[in-house]
Scaffold this active site. Structure first.
Site, PDB file in Angstrom:
ATOM      1  N   LYS A 288     -41.227   8.279  76.868  1.00  0.00           N
ATOM      2  CA  LYS A 288     -40.907   9.483  76.103  1.00  0.00           C
ATOM      3  C   LYS A 288     -41.292  10.700  76.950  1.00  0.00           C
ATOM      4  CE  LYS A 288     -41.143  10.959  71.320  1.00  0.00           C
ATOM      5  NZ  LYS A 288     -41.478  10.599  69.942  1.00  0.00           N
ATOM      6  N   GLU A 377     -42.460   4.241  54.103  1.00  0.00           N
ATOM      7  CA  GLU A 377     -42.814   5.006  52.904  1.00  0.00           C
ATOM      8  C   GLU A 377     -42.975   4.100  51.694  1.00  0.00           C
ATOM      9  OE1 GLU A 377     -40.453   5.889  55.088  1.00  0.00           O
ATOM     10  OE2 GLU A 377     -41.211   7.788  55.887  1.00  0.00           O
ATOM     11  N   ARG A 405     -37.473   7.696  49.792  1.00  0.00           N
ATOM     12  CA  ARG A 405     -37.437   6.260  50.098  1.00  0.00           C
ATOM     13  C   ARG A 405     -38.398   5.447  49.263  1.00  0.00           C
ATOM     14  NH1 ARG A 405     -36.124   4.863  56.144  1.00  0.00           N
ATOM     15  NH2 ARG A 405     -34.098   5.770  55.851  1.00  0.00           N
TER      16      ARG A 405
HETATM   17  C1  LIG Z   1     -37.868   7.857  56.815  1.00  0.00           C
HETATM   18  C2  LIG Z   1     -38.484   8.728  57.874  1.00  0.00           C
HETATM   19  N1  LIG Z   1     -39.829   8.819  57.966  1.00  0.00           N
HETATM   20  C3  LIG Z   1     -40.370   9.605  58.920  1.00  0.00           C
HETATM   21  C4  LIG Z   1     -39.595  10.301  59.785  1.00  0.00           C
HETATM   22  C5  LIG Z   1     -40.224  11.260  60.791  1.00  0.00           C
HETATM   23  N2  LIG Z   1     -39.978  10.833  62.171  1.00  0.00           N
HETATM   24  C6  LIG Z   1     -39.037  11.389  62.935  1.00  0.00           C
HETATM   25  S1  LIG Z   1     -38.968  10.755  64.463  1.00  0.00           S
HETATM   26  C7  LIG Z   1     -40.239   9.710  64.123  1.00  0.00           C
HETATM   27  C8  LIG Z   1     -40.720   8.767  65.182  1.00  0.00           C
HETATM   28  C9  LIG Z   1     -39.651   7.832  65.571  1.00  0.00           C
HETATM   29  O1  LIG Z   1     -40.128   6.988  66.559  1.00  0.00           O
HETATM   30  P1  LIG Z   1     -39.125   6.144  67.424  1.00  0.00           P
HETATM   31  O2  LIG Z   1     -38.073   5.589  66.561  1.00  0.00           O
HETATM   32  O3  LIG Z   1     -39.901   5.196  68.232  1.00  0.00           O
HETATM   33  O4  LIG Z   1     -38.411   7.227  68.334  1.00  0.00           O
HETATM   34  P2  LIG Z   1     -39.030   8.066  69.559  1.00  0.00           P
HETATM   35  O5  LIG Z   1     -39.341   9.412  68.989  1.00  0.00           O
HETATM   36  O6  LIG Z   1     -40.232   7.369  70.077  1.00  0.00           O
HETATM   37  O7  LIG Z   1     -37.948   8.126  70.541  1.00  0.00           O
HETATM   38  C10 LIG Z   1     -40.705   9.883  62.831  1.00  0.00           C
HETATM   39  C11 LIG Z   1     -41.838   9.169  62.228  1.00  0.00           C
HETATM   40  C12 LIG Z   1     -38.201  10.182  59.647  1.00  0.00           C
HETATM   41  N3  LIG Z   1     -37.357  10.854  60.447  1.00  0.00           N
HETATM   42  N4  LIG Z   1     -37.681   9.381  58.713  1.00  0.00           N
END
Ligand SMILES: Cc1ncc(C[n+]2csc(CCOP(=O)(O)OP(=O)(O)O)c2C)c(N)n1
Length: 647
Positions: A288, A377, A405
């Site tokens: 990242k 969630e 959710r």
């Molecule tokens: C249902 C939901 N919960 C929380 C989030 C907040 N959120 C956005 S990006 C993220 C992290 C995602 O991690 P990953 O899929 O590994 O992607 P990366 O950012 O590491 O590329 C979170 C928790 C969301 N978008 N949707």
């Protein structure tokens, strides 16, 4: 500000142009794309590290697949800036997340390349599977369906529900697992450990590489060869690996892990995968923030750093002459720890938002009492319910829009069982530049219809502290009800919060400004806009009263009787969906008690509110101070004109 793209990128108007390049030119395209993202995010803000991490993957996917015919779905979509830039939105990219500009997330109405609208996580596999099954049904057997999902998003139940289904029905789908060991904060859970194990197991990978090479060669020779390959693969799996693979046990063929920053190799692998029918998963390892060293080092900070100086890496802080109020998030985090230090029964829970919600303050100080449960969630809610059955005082902090959710769990696992879970809904109301997927518009409506649920919104930091204190006491548990406390993103209104606490009476509102003629009733932080409006009205000679109702449920009925008996015009103001929310509750009260006052309900209208700055969106919904003032003045005008005509 519009940035000039590099020489190759500036010629790419669509992926067709990209496909016209030599594979050997792709590394340069990646460099230029990465630079373009850095240039733009540094001046506009937005998500940063995730898009840098998938730069090579983005280029390879559009190079190999026939988008938009082939369906490419980005999970969450916060990593899709490169995708947007390559698919005809480069010249508009400087408007990213700005009101009237392009969205920070893929959006079907914005481009035919955005196969599915996203923002909430872990939907990509279900959506891709739906498309893949539709293609089979329509006999479009050549069509490809690709879901790109991060290891963080893979922790959600929904991703597993989709894989469980995908492994059981015929479909042609590729899941790309973008594994960078991070969610916004470091990823958590047993799955993360499992992925690390696969990535670092040399024996496993050596054998997998052999199978992979064999597959790559033989899949070109048709069905019977593929069957042989499959047998060899299964045999090898059984005899050599002596290690089961989670994904293969779900009938998804697993490939990888491979280096996600080697763009040419990625294109070779993707081309080979294209020839293999059926559901499959490619495990790609990325970093990242790749290519911007500060973002590689502090990946949480650079997830969405705001504006920054791209040369020095200094993140811009807003400067003010006066001390600024703290953010609701900080007040929540510090207050929770303060209460938890005195009350050993307090437990904190967040689904994957430790730094966003400030739950990380308690997690650092009390790691055994505060949990990040992953992007889960639903689990967070029922886990809280389980803890509450054992007499613990659970503060479960979920962003308002992500709570959607966990709704069934709130009804079925918490309220039906009279469990006193404390839900703190962060980012309630209009979330700002993240746009419609992130606005917390519906919580008042969806929470107030559930029995055994109290619904509260603090107007300022002190009210947040007071309600947190009140519900942390054992006396709250005796009510046998859950509570929703909702507050917005960002700063409150008081330069500093007091160190003491005041007990709050559940269901009690407060008169903020005395007045005549018109009563303005508000709930939560938006009440501060209403307060400005009432003060301005007073300067114009109109003494409208202001009431901070604090609770949507139970309503302060005594106060409402007084209001409807005293004022003949009432304006309700909320930063929530106007249907079913606070104004609806007040109107129901009015009708139920046969009052006939004039009532105007201000709030988020029944339409999708796009992205923009919070104040711009307040304006768009007519709930900023100026719009409220206009409503107050228009009511007084009608009164005057009525008086004139009746004489
Ligand atoms: C249902 C939901 N919960 C929380 C989030 C907040 N959120 C956005 S990006 C993220 C992290 C995602 O991690 P990953 O899929 O590994 O992607 P990366 O950012 O590491 O590329 C979170 C928790 C969301 N978008 N949707």
């Amino acid at each position: 500000m519009q940035f000039q793209a590099g020489p190759l990128l500036s010629k790419i108007q669509s992926p067709k142009d990209l496909r016209g390049l030599q594979a050997s030119q792709l590394p340069q395209v990646c460099d230029e794309l990465r630079q373009f993202i850095i240039d733009n995010v540094s001046v506009n803000g937005g998500h940063f590290g995730a898009s840098l991490g998938v730069t090579e993957l983005t280029v390879a996917l559009h190079y190999v697949f026939n988008t938009p015919e082939d369906q490419l779905i980005w999970d969450v979509g916060h990593q899709a800036y490169g995708h947007k830039i390559l698919t005809g939105r480069r010249e508009n990219f400087h408007t990213n997340r700005i009101i009237g500009g392009i969205s920070g997330f893929p959006k079907r109405s914005e481009s035919e390349y955005d196969a599915f609208g996203v923002g909430h996580s872990s939907t990509s596999i279900s959506a891709a599977l739906g498309m893949a099954v539709a293609s089979r049904y329509k006999k479009e057997f050549q069509k490809q369906h690709i879901a790109v999902i991060g290891d963080g998003s893979m922790t959600a139940g929904m991703a597993f529900e989709a894989m469980n289904h995908a492994g059981d029905i015929p479909n042609n789908m590729i899941i790309i697992l973008n594994d960078n060991c991070m969610a916004i904060d470091p990823n958590v859970g047993a799955l993360k450990e499992y992925l690390t194990d696969i990535t670092t197991s040399h024996t496993y990978n050596k054998v997998k590489d052999e199978i992979w090479n064999l597959l790559g060669k033989m899949s070109k020779f048709g069905k019977s060869a593929q069957e042989i390959v499959s047998k060899i693969e299964n045999g090898l799996k059984a005899t050599l690996l002596n290690q089961s693979n989670l994904f293969e046990s779900l009938n998804l063929r697993y490939f990888g892990p491979i280096d996600g920053h080697d763009v040419e190799y990625l294109t070779t692998v993707l081309r080979d995968l294209k020839d293999i029918q059926g559901p499959k998963i490619l495990h790609v390892i990325t970093t990242k923030g790749k290519g911007y060293s500060l973002a590689e080092k502090d990946q949480t900070l650079w997830h969405a750093p705001g504006k920054f100086d791209k040369i020095t890496g200094e993140i811009q802080k807003k400067t003010f002459d006066n001390p600024q109020p703290p953010k609701y998030q900080e007040v929540f985090g510090h207050t929770l720890l303060e209460l938890a230090e005195k009350n050993p029964k307090i437990i904190g829970i967040t689904p994957a938002m430790p730094s966003g919600s400030s739950m990380n303050i308690m997690m650092r100080a009390m790691p055994d009492r505060a949990f990040d449960v992953g992007i889960a969630e639903q689990h967070a809610v029922t886990f809280s319910a389980g803890l509450a059955t054992q007499g613990l005082t659970v503060f479960c902090n979920i962003y308002s829009s992500f709570m959607q959710r966990g709704y069934d769990q709130v009804v079925h696992d918490v309220c039906l069982q009279n469990l006193p879970v404390i839900f703190c809904l962060d980012r309630a109301g209009l979330a700002g530049a993240d746009g419609p997927t992130h606005h917390g518009s519906y919580d008042l409506a969806y929470m107030r219809c559930i029995p055994n649920m109290i619904v509260m919104a603090p107007k300022n930091e002190q009210e947040l502290r007071n309600i947190m204190y009140t519900v942390s006491l054992d006396s709250f548990k005796e009510l046998n009800q859950a509570i929703t406390i909702r507050y917005p993103r960002g700063e409150g209104v008081m330069p500093a919060w007091r160190t003491d606490f005041e007990l709050m009476e559940i269901g009690k509102g407060k008169e903020v400004i005395k007045g005549k003629q018109i009563a303005v009733l508000t709930i939560g932080h938006i009440g501060n806009q209403a307060e400005i409006a009432c003060q301005k009205a007073r300067e114009k000679g109109l003494e409208s009263a202001l009431f901070d109702m604090r609770f949507v449920k139970p309503l302060d009925e005594k106060l409402l009787h007084h209001i409807f008996q005293t004022f003949d015009s009432v304006i309700t103001v909320e930063d929530a969906a106007i249907q079913g929310g606070f104004g609806s509750a007040v109107a129901e009260f009015m009708v139920d008690h046969h009052y006939t006052s004039k009532i105007i309900r201000l709030g988020i209208p029944d339409e999708i509110i796009e992205h923009g700055e919070q104040i711009e969106l307040y304006r768009a919904c007519g709930i900023d101070s100026e719009s409220i003032l206009k409503k107050i003045m228009s009511l007084s005008d009608t009164k005057i004109s009525k008086m004139l005509t009746s004489h």
